[in-house]
Design a protein around this motif. Structure first.
Motif, mmCIF file in Angstrom:
data_model
loop_
_atom_site.group_PDB
_atom_site.id
_atom_site.type_symbol
_atom_site.label_atom_id
_atom_site.label_comp_id
_atom_site.label_asym_id
_atom_site.label_seq_id
_atom_site.Cartn_x
_atom_site.Cartn_y
_atom_site.Cartn_z
ATOM 1 N N GLN A 74 0.702 -1.082 0.148
ATOM 2 C CA GLN A 74 0.077 -0.074 -0.045
ATOM 3 C C GLN A 74 0.909 1.235 0.144
ATOM 4 O O GLN A 74 0.438 2.266 -0.656
ATOM 5 N N ALA A 75 1.844 1.227 0.706
ATOM 6 C CA ALA A 75 2.775 2.311 0.845
ATOM 7 C C ALA A 75 3.760 2.733 -0.281
ATOM 8 O O ALA A 75 3.988 3.590 -0.704
ATOM 9 N N VAL A 76 4.333 1.661 -0.862
ATOM 10 C CA VAL A 76 5.234 1.717 -1.988
ATOM 11 C C VAL A 76 5.002 1.391 -3.300
ATOM 12 O O VAL A 76 5.044 2.025 -4.374
ATOM 13 N N GLY A 77 3.780 0.280 -3.461
ATOM 14 C CA GLY A 77 3.421 0.135 -4.749
ATOM 15 C C GLY A 77 3.076 -1.588 -4.690
ATOM 16 O O GLY A 77 3.708 -2.142 -4.033
ATOM 17 N N GLU A 78 2.047 -1.890 -5.536
ATOM 18 C CA GLU A 78 1.757 -3.254 -5.575
ATOM 19 C C GLU A 78 2.705 -4.121 -6.280
ATOM 20 O O GLU A 78 3.348 -3.876 -7.175
ATOM 21 N N GLY A 79 2.935 -5.262 -5.421
ATOM 22 C CA GLY A 79 4.004 -6.093 -5.822
ATOM 23 C C GLY A 79 5.392 -6.046 -5.329
ATOM 24 O O GLY A 79 6.227 -6.809 -5.778
ATOM 25 N N ALA A 80 5.308 -4.964 -4.538
ATOM 26 C CA ALA A 80 6.715 -4.616 -3.928
ATOM 27 C C ALA A 80 7.193 -5.780 -2.943
ATOM 28 O O ALA A 80 8.372 -6.196 -3.029
ATOM 29 N N ALA A 81 6.268 -6.384 -2.218
ATOM 30 C CA ALA A 81 6.642 -7.260 -1.293
ATOM 31 C C ALA A 81 5.768 -8.462 -1.366
ATOM 32 O O ALA A 81 4.477 -8.473 -1.562
ATOM 33 N N THR A 82 6.302 -9.841 -1.567
ATOM 34 C CA THR A 82 5.413 -10.922 -1.433
ATOM 35 C C THR A 82 5.971 -11.988 -0.521
ATOM 36 O O THR A 82 6.917 -12.195 -0.568
ATOM 37 N N PRO A 83 4.981 -12.386 0.224
ATOM 38 C CA PRO A 83 5.021 -13.323 1.406
ATOM 39 C C PRO A 83 5.696 -14.830 1.125
ATOM 40 O O PRO A 83 4.929 -15.226 0.020
ATOM 41 N N GLU A 84 6.716 -15.274 1.308
ATOM 42 C CA GLU A 84 7.047 -16.669 1.104
ATOM 43 C C GLU A 84 7.498 -17.400 2.249
ATOM 44 O O GLU A 84 8.762 -16.889 2.595
ATOM 45 N N LYS A 85 6.862 -18.217 2.626
ATOM 46 C CA LYS A 85 7.404 -18.972 3.790
ATOM 47 C C LYS A 85 7.419 -17.916 5.020
ATOM 48 O O LYS A 85 6.324 -17.430 5.394
ATOM 49 N N LYS A 86 8.475 -18.034 5.396
ATOM 50 C CA LYS A 86 8.902 -16.921 6.636
ATOM 51 C C LYS A 86 9.518 -15.681 6.416
ATOM 52 O O LYS A 86 9.839 -14.971 7.232
ATOM 53 N N THR A 87 9.400 -15.601 4.851
ATOM 54 C CA THR A 87 10.113 -14.316 4.531
ATOM 55 C C THR A 87 9.390 -13.183 3.595
ATOM 56 O O THR A 87 8.228 -13.761 3.286
ATOM 57 N N PRO A 138 12.313 -10.211 14.681
ATOM 58 C CA PRO A 138 13.130 -9.808 13.398
ATOM 59 C C PRO A 138 12.221 -10.427 12.253
ATOM 60 O O PRO A 138 11.462 -11.339 12.524
ATOM 61 N N ILE A 139 12.667 -9.764 11.167
ATOM 62 C CA ILE A 139 12.309 -10.097 9.721
ATOM 63 C C ILE A 139 13.195 -10.538 8.875
ATOM 64 O O ILE A 139 14.332 -9.914 9.060
ATOM 65 N N THR A 140 13.057 -11.082 7.946
ATOM 66 C CA THR A 140 14.000 -11.437 6.855
ATOM 67 C C THR A 140 13.419 -11.139 5.632
ATOM 68 O O THR A 140 12.094 -11.289 5.000
ATOM 69 N N LEU A 141 14.219 -10.277 4.988
ATOM 70 C CA LEU A 141 13.774 -10.090 3.384
ATOM 71 C C LEU A 141 14.835 -10.876 2.426
ATOM 72 O O LEU A 141 15.778 -10.946 2.610
ATOM 73 N N LYS A 142 14.067 -10.895 1.067
ATOM 74 C CA LYS A 142 15.020 -11.588 0.064
ATOM 75 C C LYS A 142 14.831 -10.782 -1.111
ATOM 76 O O LYS A 142 13.590 -10.393 -1.297
ATOM 77 N N ALA A 143 15.983 -10.710 -1.696
ATOM 78 C CA ALA A 143 15.934 -9.874 -3.040
ATOM 79 C C ALA A 143 16.716 -10.735 -4.038
ATOM 80 O O ALA A 143 17.743 -11.076 -3.632
ATOM 81 N N ARG A 144 16.063 -10.993 -5.410
ATOM 82 C CA ARG A 144 16.702 -11.601 -6.433
ATOM 83 C C ARG A 144 17.296 -11.234 -7.409
ATOM 84 O O ARG A 144 16.518 -10.411 -8.202
ATOM 85 N N ALA A 145 18.745 -11.327 -7.774
ATOM 86 C CA ALA A 145 19.251 -10.736 -8.939
ATOM 87 C C ALA A 145 19.229 -11.776 -9.807
ATOM 88 O O ALA A 145 19.966 -12.811 -9.909
ATOM 89 N N MET A 146 18.430 -11.687 -10.910
ATOM 90 C CA MET A 146 18.222 -12.610 -11.996
ATOM 91 C C MET A 146 19.491 -12.754 -12.825
ATOM 92 O O MET A 146 20.143 -11.797 -13.252
ATOM 93 N N GLY A 147 19.699 -13.794 -13.554
ATOM 94 C CA GLY A 147 20.803 -14.004 -14.505
ATOM 95 C C GLY A 147 22.156 -14.368 -13.819
ATOM 96 O O GLY A 147 22.470 -14.097 -12.245
ATOM 97 N N LYS A 148 23.208 -14.950 -14.165
ATOM 98 C CA LYS A 148 24.412 -15.515 -13.610
ATOM 99 C C LYS A 148 25.631 -14.864 -14.064
ATOM 100 O O LYS A 148 26.619 -14.724 -13.596
ATOM 101 N N GLU A 149 25.492 -13.908 -15.170
ATOM 102 C CA GLU A 149 26.345 -13.224 -15.956
ATOM 103 C C GLU A 149 26.884 -12.037 -15.061
ATOM 104 O O GLU A 149 27.865 -11.847 -14.538
ATOM 105 N N LYS A 150 25.735 -11.098 -15.057
ATOM 106 C CA LYS A 150 25.857 -9.855 -14.040
ATOM 107 C C LYS A 150 25.140 -9.595 -12.899
ATOM 108 O O LYS A 150 24.071 -8.753 -13.393
#
Length: 385
Positions: free
Chosen positions: A249-262, A313-325
């Protein structure tokens, strides 16, 4: 009144010689010199002023008044290896440090001794088989006394010093290497390149490089079979779901997605989400920042807590797609503590953090090739094709 016996000239000379001249064999003379020589050496052991990690704190305590190394004549820590008798290797020996340790050992004059203090110096300790840790300093320099512990107490180091004194007492100038003719055994300085390289292991490295590729392929196939079991399903807790909704609601739709405990965060909105969590939700402390290498992407994990609220505490995850860069935005502008942790992830995993103020290596040396914690990293000399 007793009569005094008059001594002849020969008797007087014989008595004078008996009282003032020592007549012995050559072996007994050497034994006498050994005892005097070894007493002087064991009572004036000057350690080199040299510490590597937490064991160095215990070494410093040993020189304090409570433990008083001066009782053993070993309190004179010298800043120069040319004035030192003992090298106390106190702490974790990394591949970046071992060339300097061997070089300092060469600069110490004979007689010289080495005490390996603690589990890390002796065998790598909890960091054994690490990408940047040497599995024992005795692979490169000869060690006289091992002091176990993690870290050893000052009393243990004093016991090791007494063990070294006992070893010195048993030495003789007949067989000491620095009194023998000819060159002594050389301890070459390791070469620091893509990995640490001991010049004495050229033949072993060449043999290991010729191992058949079939063995490696079979081991990889067995490892894949072990990881085929599906993980159990985990439902996100309601508090985490509610937090994710507030973020969206504050940042934008799809900014955070609950997954397991993160919460999985959209990389494009990572900085905005982090700023919202700090300013609005009170998560003002970044515990740590790590990363995971997956087949198609890198995942950076952020663990946050609130010092003021003392909540969970909480845990965040951010995914960098691709293996080259792989690339993610830096969070140094939100949490200053992310500075060195992002540098570590870049150094070991190769994840680039855009807008980081000083993104350079922190654990490995400049000129190191690759990122050693990645799954596609090849160990130089051993795994390179």
């Amino acid at each position: 009144m007793a009569e005094t016996k008059t001594m002849t000239e020969e008797e007087r000379i014989e008595e004078y010689v008996r009282r003032n001249v020592l007549v012995t064999t050559f072996d007994k003379l050497i034994d006498f010199v050994d005892s005097l020589y070894n007493w002087g050496r064991k009572s004036s052991l000057w350690p080199m002023q040299f510490g590597l990690a937490c064991c160095a704190m215990e070494m410093i305590c040993t020189a304090s008044s409570r433990y008083d190394m001066a009782r053993f004549g070993a309190e004179v820590f010298r800043p120069s290896p040319r004035q030192a008798d003992v090298m106390i290797v106190s702490g974790t020996v990394t591949k970046k440090m071992i060339p300097q340790i061997v070089r300092l050992y060469h600069q110490m004059a004979e007689p010289k001794y080495v005490i390996s203090m603690g589990a890390c110096a002796t065998g790598g300790g909890p960091f054994k088989e690490g990408y940047n840790v040497v599995s024992g300093v005795d692979e490169y320099v000869p060690v006289d006394v091992y002091v176990p512990g993690c870290p050893p107490t000052p009393s243990a180091l004093l016991h090791g010093l007494m063990a070294l004194q006992k070893k010195i007492e048993g030495q003789s100038i007949r067989d000491l290497p620095w009194y023998k003719r000819g060159p002594t055994e050389e301890v070459p300085v390791p070469v620091l390149g893509p990995d640490i390289f001991d010049l004495r292991q050229v033949k072993d490295i060449a043999a290991a490089a010729k191992k058949p590729a079939e063995e490696k392929a079979q081991a990889e196939a067995e490892a894949k079979e072990e990881h085929k079991k599906p993980p159990p399903e985990v439902t996100p807790p309601q508090e985490l779901v509610d937090l994710g909704q507030r973020i969206n609601q504050a940042v934008g739709e799809g900014a955070a997605t609950p997954e397991k405990k993160t919460l999985v965060i959209d990389p494009k909105q990572l900085v905005e989400v982090a700023r919202y969590l700090k300013e609005k939700e009170g998560f003002d402390y970044l515990h740590n920042l790590t990363s995971v290498d997956y087949p198609d992407y890198f995942e950076v994990v952020y663990n946050l807590s609130s010092i003021e609220r003392q909540g969970a505490p909480i845990t965040l995850k951010a995914r960098a797609m691709g293996k080259e860069k792989p690339e993610l935005p830096s969070l140094v502008s939100v949490w200053a503590g992310a500075d060195f942790q992002e540098r570590e992830v870049w150094d070991l995993m190769g994840v680039y953090f855009s807008s980081h103020p000083n993104l350079k290596r922190i654990l490995m040396w400049e000129g190191f090739e690759g990122h050693p914690m990645r799954k596609d990293y090849k160990e130089p000399y051993y795994e390179e094709e």
